[in-house]
Design a protein around this motif. Structure first.
Motif, short mmCIF file in Angstrom:
data_model
loop_
_atom_site.label_atom_id
_atom_site.label_comp_id
_atom_site.label_asym_id
_atom_site.label_seq_id
_atom_site.Cartn_x
_atom_site.Cartn_y
_atom_site.Cartn_z
N TRP A 87 28.85 43.91 39.50
CA TRP A 87 29.83 44.53 38.71
C TRP A 87 29.16 45.68 37.70
O TRP A 87 28.33 45.38 36.97
CB TRP A 87 30.16 43.26 37.57
N GLU A 288 37.36 45.47 33.34
CA GLU A 288 37.62 45.46 34.87
C GLU A 288 37.73 44.13 35.36
O GLU A 288 36.49 43.43 35.20
CB GLU A 288 36.87 46.47 35.69
N SER A 290 37.90 42.80 38.17
CA SER A 290 37.79 42.53 39.71
C SER A 290 36.63 41.75 39.83
O SER A 290 35.81 41.07 38.96
CB SER A 290 37.27 44.06 40.19
#
Length: 495
Positions: A87, A288, A290
């Motif tokens: 990340w 984020e 993700s």
């Protein structure tokens, strides 16, 4: 399972070469040769060390998440143990570096490693002779006696040769314990890193939820104003304004609850980096949601990567060596001693013209009867080895179970997120249509409230599911050991 009875048949035949069961009535040349041979052929009575077997599947039950790395650099960082680089977040990277400096659980684990290494040096020191020195000056006399003086210097040496490998096995056991402590240190570091990442992503998700609620609250304030204007001109009921204000107040209350949750998560991060919460502040930043593709690996690699599994395997090795320590108690212990001393009236006389005395000694000590204590000690060591083996297998099975759990969670959450995302999009369109109908006088305000609550709930649920999937990816990384390097498994202890 190891044999519960001890006899010469259970030992390595090479251990009996140059045995001390030959008579020592006369210190002949033959006896000296036998003695030197015995000293040169000291052996270990521990069983041959073998790692316990664990039934390993050839593949995971649940399909792995999307294969591949987000970048070549991320793959390198993973192998180096910097798994959080999957990340790319500079703030997270900075916080991770502060763990090694300020985390007190990590400091305690590091101290445990230092303690284990010191104990290892103590065990290894027992393999060497001990040398002592003494010096003395005395003066004596009495009422009817002349004064006299005496001085002495002495040097003594003592050594207990490790004929049966007792000291060597004890040192090997402690060496394995050092490696287990190093693996425990890796486990504490990985747990702290995973906890920090989870708290950090929780903070960022709450930042995103609060930003969403700020946007929603602005819309609710506009809706409350529209309703109040409609009431003022007589085209809306008083209940509409009350419902609009109630919806607005509920949204503001939810925002306060989110702020409280963020503060608690921020406090958790402060604790992990070793700072008082009052001195730690994490400014809001975009989130984020993700999840990078994380390869699941194979079970054999998993056993090398997970610190807790590595520690359990090293404790099996330590327990195996302690069986040899217990078995060595059946055999006699040989001690060699030597001394050199000199005396005179003054220390200067002793140094310049000493009268030397020397001594050499050899002793054998052996229990004749101990009420079964040595047999019980061997049985206890074997049982401890069995317990360590079971703990190792349980750790390996737990590791595989945790990987399967997170793989299943990642897969199901991905499907759930797609459905909730579609639901959130539909709810947002419904909310806008109902609001347009209400402004045109074609719908009651209760329909607006219902549509607003549905749209807000769907959007928040989507964010929370994305956070859960991120947390599952973090848990999978932790279940896989946090990277490809396991330094504790290859550390050289000098044994």
């Amino acid at each position: 399972m190891y044999r519960r009875s001890l006899g010469f048949a259970a030992l390595n035949p090479t251990c009996l070469r140059g045995s001390f069961f030959a008579p020592f009535a006369y210190f002949s040349r033959r006896a000296v040769v036998l003695l030197l041979a015995a000293l040169a052929t000291a052996c270990s009575l521990a069983p041959v060390e073998q790692s316990p077997t664990v039934p390993l599947p050839t593949a995971w039950k649940t399909a792995a998440p999307a294969a591949g790395w987000i970048s070549a650099d991320a793959a390198h960082d993973w192998r180096a143990g910097r798994w959080w680089a999957l990340w790319p977040d500079p703030v997270l990277d900075t916080l991770m570096q502060r763990i090694d400096v300020g985390n007190q659980n990590l400091a305690a684990a590091l101290a445990n490693v230092d303690q284990a290494q010191a104990l290892l040096r103590q065990q290894q020191a027992q393999l060497w002779p001990t040398v002592g020195a003494s010096a003395g000056q005395q003066r004596s006399g009495g009422q009817d006696q002349s004064t006299s003086q005496s001085a002495s210097l002495g040097l003594n040496v003592s050594w207990a040769p490790d004929l049966w490998g007792r000291l060597g096995d004890a040192a090997r056991a402690q060496g394995a314990s050092v490696q287990a402590s190093e693996a425990d240190l890796g486990g504490v570091r990985l747990a702290a890193q995973a906890s920090l990442a989870q708290a950090y992503f929780n903070v960022r998700e709450l930042d995103a939820e609060m930003a969403l609620l700020d946007e929603i609250i602005t819309g609710y304030e506009r809706a409350a104003m529209i309703t109040q204007n409609r009431y003022d001109v007589g085209v809306a009921a008083r209940t509409d304004t009350l419902q609009a204000q109630s919806t607005l107040d509920n949204a503001r209350a939810s925002r306060v609850a989110l702020a409280r949750g963020r503060a608690l998560a921020e406090h958790a991060i402060a604790l992990l980096v070793g700072e008082p919460p009052v001195h730690f502040n994490l400014p809001p930043a975009p989130w984020e949601g993700s999840v990078p593709g994380v390869p699941a690996g194979v079970p054999s690699e998993l056993l090398l990567r997970r610190p807790d599994v590595a520690a359990a395997e090293r404790r099996v090795a330590a327990a195996n060596a302690r069986i040899g320590v217990a078995r060595a108690a059946y055999f006699p212990q040989l001690t060699l001693t030597g001394g050199l001393s000199a005396g005179g009236s003054h220390l200067i006389d002793v140094v310049s013209a000493p009268k030397l005395l020397w001594s050499l000694g050899l002793s054998l000590a052996q229990y004749v009867f101990d009420g079964g204590a040595r047999t019980a000690a061997v049985d206890q060591a074997i049982a401890a080895h069995d317990a360590a083996t079971a703990s190792y297998r349980q750790s390996a099975l737990t590791a595989m179970k945790e990987v399967e759990d997170q793989l299943t969670t990642l897969q199901t959450l991905a499907e759930q997120i797609e459905r909730v995302r579609a639901s959130a999009g539909a709810a947002a369109r419904v909310e806008q249509q109902v609001m347009n109908r209400y402004q045109s006088g074609l719908a009651a305000y209760t329909e607006v409230v219902t549509a607003q609550a549905s749209a807000l709930g769907a959007r928040r649920s989507l964010m929370q599911l994305q956070l859960q999937r991120q947390q599952a990816a973090l848990a999978l990384v932790q279940a896989l050991g946090g990277g490809w390097q396991a330094h504790w498994a290859v550390r050289k202890t000098g044994l």
